[in-house]
Design an enzyme around this catalytic site. Structure first.
Site, mmCIF file in Angstrom:
data_model
loop_
_atom_site.group_PDB
_atom_site.id
_atom_site.type_symbol
_atom_site.label_atom_id
_atom_site.label_comp_id
_atom_site.label_asym_id
_atom_site.label_seq_id
_atom_site.Cartn_x
_atom_site.Cartn_y
_atom_site.Cartn_z
ATOM 1 N N HIS A 33 -44.896 8.757 -37.167
ATOM 2 C CA HIS A 33 -45.545 8.861 -36.119
ATOM 3 C C HIS A 33 -47.054 9.381 -36.862
ATOM 4 O O HIS A 33 -47.503 10.339 -35.852
ATOM 5 C CB HIS A 33 -45.498 10.039 -34.679
ATOM 6 C CG HIS A 33 -44.037 8.672 -33.959
ATOM 7 N ND1 HIS A 33 -44.150 8.200 -32.895
ATOM 8 C CD2 HIS A 33 -42.798 8.677 -34.335
ATOM 9 C CE1 HIS A 33 -43.212 7.832 -32.980
ATOM 10 N NE2 HIS A 33 -42.753 7.890 -33.646
ATOM 11 N N GLY A 123 -35.366 -5.617 -33.143
ATOM 12 C CA GLY A 123 -35.165 -4.436 -32.769
ATOM 13 C C GLY A 123 -34.817 -3.137 -33.254
ATOM 14 O O GLY A 123 -34.101 -2.315 -32.184
ATOM 15 N N SER A 127 -39.467 -3.638 -38.478
ATOM 16 C CA SER A 127 -40.864 -3.799 -38.035
ATOM 17 C C SER A 127 -40.326 -5.833 -38.184
ATOM 18 O O SER A 127 -41.992 -6.287 -38.393
ATOM 19 C CB SER A 127 -41.320 -4.405 -39.033
ATOM 20 O OG SER A 127 -41.957 -2.202 -39.221
ATOM 21 N N SER A 129 -41.854 -7.894 -36.065
ATOM 22 C CA SER A 129 -42.918 -7.757 -35.321
ATOM 23 C C SER A 129 -44.058 -8.670 -36.039
ATOM 24 O O SER A 129 -45.099 -8.770 -36.260
ATOM 25 C CB SER A 129 -43.404 -7.475 -34.108
ATOM 26 O OG SER A 129 -43.634 -5.836 -34.555
ATOM 27 N N GLU A 161 -51.296 -6.449 -33.011
ATOM 28 C CA GLU A 161 -50.278 -5.506 -32.175
ATOM 29 C C GLU A 161 -51.222 -4.204 -31.058
ATOM 30 O O GLU A 161 -51.073 -4.204 -29.851
ATOM 31 C CB GLU A 161 -49.809 -4.768 -33.509
ATOM 32 C CG GLU A 161 -48.390 -4.396 -32.745
ATOM 33 C CD GLU A 161 -47.393 -4.716 -32.573
ATOM 34 O OE1 GLU A 161 -46.931 -4.731 -31.466
ATOM 35 O OE2 GLU A 161 -46.491 -4.927 -33.395
ATOM 36 N N ASP A 173 -46.494 -0.083 -40.955
ATOM 37 C CA ASP A 173 -45.449 -1.350 -40.951
ATOM 38 C C ASP A 173 -46.074 -2.497 -42.009
ATOM 39 O O ASP A 173 -45.913 -2.930 -42.496
ATOM 40 C CB ASP A 173 -45.191 -1.872 -39.602
ATOM 41 C CG ASP A 173 -44.846 -0.572 -38.952
ATOM 42 O OD1 ASP A 173 -44.476 0.277 -39.627
ATOM 43 O OD2 ASP A 173 -44.170 -0.666 -37.861
ATOM 44 N N TYR A 223 -43.102 5.085 -26.859
ATOM 45 C CA TYR A 223 -44.153 4.869 -27.929
ATOM 46 C C TYR A 223 -45.896 4.889 -27.525
ATOM 47 O O TYR A 223 -46.813 6.754 -28.389
ATOM 48 C CB TYR A 223 -44.339 4.138 -29.054
ATOM 49 C CG TYR A 223 -44.868 3.839 -30.209
ATOM 50 C CD1 TYR A 223 -44.588 4.185 -31.059
ATOM 51 C CD2 TYR A 223 -46.270 3.736 -29.923
ATOM 52 C CE1 TYR A 223 -45.049 4.262 -33.190
ATOM 53 C CE2 TYR A 223 -46.825 3.352 -31.573
ATOM 54 C CZ TYR A 223 -46.365 4.039 -32.767
ATOM 55 O OH TYR A 223 -47.316 3.708 -34.078
HETATM 56 C C1 GLA Z 1 -43.643 2.473 -35.814
HETATM 57 C C2 GLA Z 1 -44.724 1.822 -35.518
HETATM 58 C C3 GLA Z 1 -45.626 2.801 -36.961
HETATM 59 C C4 GLA Z 1 -45.280 4.055 -37.157
HETATM 60 C C5 GLA Z 1 -43.920 3.783 -36.662
HETATM 61 C C6 GLA Z 1 -43.586 5.669 -36.659
HETATM 62 O O1 GLA Z 1 -42.278 1.395 -36.970
HETATM 63 O O2 GLA Z 1 -45.317 0.264 -35.794
HETATM 64 O O3 GLA Z 1 -46.710 2.366 -36.500
HETATM 65 O O4 GLA Z 1 -46.639 4.365 -36.047
HETATM 66 O O5 GLA Z 1 -43.437 3.555 -34.975
HETATM 67 O O6 GLA Z 1 -43.844 6.296 -37.588
#
Ligand code: GLA
Length: 346
Positions: A33, A123, A127, A129, A161, A173, A223
């Site tokens: 984050h 899920g 990552s 997506s 996104e 990501d 989020y």
């Molecule tokens: C997801 C988001 C990232 C990042 C993480 C948390 O993966 O896509 O950009 O914020 O959460 O670190």
């Protein structure tokens, strides 16, 4: 998987594909984050990911088939109708990227037949997506011979996104997926996009991923709430210190400025962000010096912080972390956005 997707393409479109692509999933070692707070992250790519076979079309039609959503059949859209459409389901990630490329394509012929398959758990917090977005960006870039760098592809993917899908994620990501290299993590400053490859050779240690099988969709999780809280925190701090991002502040600064943050929740978010950012710097050194014992301790601290301060963990993830530690893991933490997905264990 490569042959498999080529066969699937053939079965769906009754011809051989022109090209086959691969886009990996990602794991973040530490720095959670921080990426939408101008901070540091240290992710690496997996050898699992999304495979695609593709052939160009010239009639503006995009036909998309995913083996993971076989029941949806072939989803079709065209260059003149690219607005987000719930009926299009997962293929919105693809139409969103085509919309982003439309000004660059201009009136030139466009379209493709595309088959994709992923061996990433949907899920699972790895990552999938972002992997699809970067993959489609690369396909469109190649098809139209556009002069875009890998960093450009990551920036465009993040934009889709954020603006089309509606998740206000950072760039971690997309950046690692577009730029990852074998046996290396990337140490990335998400504010300046300055980055460095850090050797990730493990030398007898293992990174083990454990999937909680609790799937969460970032759009449905908190989020975006955390992203909003971070902005609120930034605006409060900016009244007292000249910064563009919360992660410019250090753990020492926290003690200097926390008194200005009256809301307890925001105070906790603040502490997580500055401490986590600092931990990424330390973790980089530990990876370089092969000190997995200390790296493990940093992972444990990072998990406690997302659990108690940033509050994005879940009961199942906390239990997985505890079980790993009891079983002798050197360090364990949930990875990614939280509320589900996987844990990373040393
Ligand atoms: C997801 C988001 C990232 C990042 C993480 C948390 O993966 O896509 O950009 O914020 O959460 O670190």
């Amino acid at each position: 998987m490569k042959t498999k997707i080529q066969t699937i393409f053939h079965n769906q479109f009754h011809k051989a594909p022109e090209k086959t692509y691969f886009s990996p999933g990602r794991v973040n070692i530490i720095g959670e984050h921080t990426d939408y707070n101008g901070g540091l992250v240290m992710p690496f790519c997996l050898d699992q990911g999304v495979y695609a076979s593709v052939s160009s079309r010239t009639d503006g039609i995009f036909n998309v088939y995913s083996e993971n959503f076989a029941d949806k059949g072939i989803i079709t859209f065209d260059i003149d109708h690219l607005d987000k459409d719930p009926m299009r389901d997962y293929a919105n990630y693809i139409s969103g990227m085509v919309l982003e490329f439309k000004p660059m394509i201009g009136s030139k012929p466009s379209g493709f037949d595309l088959a994709i398959i992923s061996d990433l758990p949907v899920g699972g917090g790895l990552s999938s997506s972002a992997a699809v977005l970067v993959l489609i960006a690369k396909i469109l870039c190649d098809q139209h011979a556009l002069n875009l760098s890998r960093i450009d592809l990551a920036i465009l993917s993040k934009k889709v996104e954020n603006q089309y899908i509606g998740v206000n994620c950072g760039i971690m990501d997309q950046f690692i997926i577009a730029n990852g290299k074998p046996d290396s993590a990337i140490y990335l400053d998400s504010a300046s996009l300055a980055y460095e490859y850090v050797p990730c050779l493990l030398n007898g240690y293992t990174f083990l991923l454990v999937n909680s099988n609790v799937t969460r969709k970032l759009t449905e999780s908190k989020y975006n709430v955390r992203q909003k809280e971070s902005l609120e925190l930034l605006h409060i701090l900016q009244k007292h210190v000249s910064i563009d991002h919360v992660c410019e502040l250090t753990p020492e600064d926290y003690h200097k400025y926390e008194t200005y943050v009256s809301q307890n929740d925001l105070k906790k978010r603040f502490k997580h962000l500055v401490d986590e950012n600092h931990r990424v710097k330390l973790a980089r050194q530990m990876l370089i010096s092969n000190d997995f014992k200390t790296l493990g301790m940093l992972l444990n601290e990072a998990h406690a912080s997302v659990r108690d301060l940033y509050e994005v963990s879940s009961e199942v993830l906390d239990q997985l972390v505890e079980m790993a530690l009891v079983s002798g893991s050197l360090g364990s933490r949930m990875i990614g956005g939280g509320f589900g997905g996987s844990t990373l264990n040393v």
